[in-house]
Enzyme design. Sequence first.
Site, mmCIF file in Angstrom:
data_model
loop_
_atom_site.group_PDB
_atom_site.id
_atom_site.type_symbol
_atom_site.label_atom_id
_atom_site.label_comp_id
_atom_site.label_asym_id
_atom_site.label_seq_id
_atom_site.Cartn_x
_atom_site.Cartn_y
_atom_site.Cartn_z
ATOM 1 C CB THR A 197 -32.821 -58.731 -48.419
ATOM 2 O OG1 THR A 197 -31.502 -59.466 -47.981
ATOM 3 C CG2 THR A 197 -33.109 -58.541 -49.671
ATOM 4 C CG MET A 214 -35.338 -62.771 -50.416
ATOM 5 S SD MET A 214 -34.418 -61.934 -51.967
ATOM 6 C CE MET A 214 -35.076 -60.422 -51.728
ATOM 7 C CD GLN A 243 -28.669 -65.168 -50.043
ATOM 8 O OE1 GLN A 243 -28.875 -65.915 -48.920
ATOM 9 N NE2 GLN A 243 -29.053 -64.046 -50.016
ATOM 10 C CB CYS A 245 -28.543 -59.132 -41.311
ATOM 11 S SG CYS A 245 -29.883 -60.336 -41.767
ATOM 12 C CB THR A 246 -33.837 -56.984 -43.182
ATOM 13 O OG1 THR A 246 -33.769 -58.198 -44.123
ATOM 14 C CG2 THR A 246 -33.455 -55.753 -44.095
ATOM 15 C CB THR A 283 -27.714 -60.457 -48.163
ATOM 16 O OG1 THR A 283 -27.064 -60.550 -46.893
ATOM 17 C CG2 THR A 283 -26.641 -61.584 -49.120
#
Length: 235
Positions: free
Chosen positions: A86, A13, A55, A200-201, A88
């Site tokens: 992740t 993700m 999402q 955010c990754t 989120t």
Amino acid sequence: MVQQKVIGLIGGMSWESSAEYYRIVNETVRARLGGLRSARCLMWSFDFGEIEALQHAGRWDEATAELVSAARRLERGGADFVVICTNTMHRMADDVQAAIGLPLLHIADPTAERIRAAGLSRVGLIGTAFTMEQDFYKGRLASRHGLDVLVPAAADRAEVHRVIYEELVQGRALPASRKAYQAVIARLVERGAEAIILGCTEIMLLVRPEDSPVPLFDTTALHAEAAVDRALAGL
């Protein structure tokens, strides 16, 4: 012989940032233990297209069920603790933790601990719109760690989010987007941010330290390194 704990990684993700987790975890273990040493880990990797659809449709209950299922697979596979790769999807971290008998290493905690150790307290946060606008992440930073969290203005949030989903998760890091992120960071600094959280990754694939006049805290690297800390504790 005492062995490393097994890291359970919930990835995919996107897979671009999950690959960075795998690289950082293994490079860090090798740096600390030497020789041919590498991490004992398991990864469950999602088809991100399916997660992204949930999402943006706001079907968070279904997304939560998917993450719980992944965490339980890792638990059955022998993981000693779980890492959601992740930012989120930490929206459902509490639900995942409640559903398994393993500890979950929350991405916000090692990030906040490093920021506090640097003597900083007012930070800018950039990430997906979900991370910037909802309270699950910035609320944890504030309530558990005492950080004052700034997020970009609406137009900047929209551009940061667009670049993540249209470019970074597809493996593209464009010069124009890097300049756009530099401008977003500069405006957060003008408002008083003493540091910037790359929340955010995938952002670490685009933004580098020289793009910011204040320190950057890369959640991907900090989370992966904290996982190694836990895996090697007691060795």
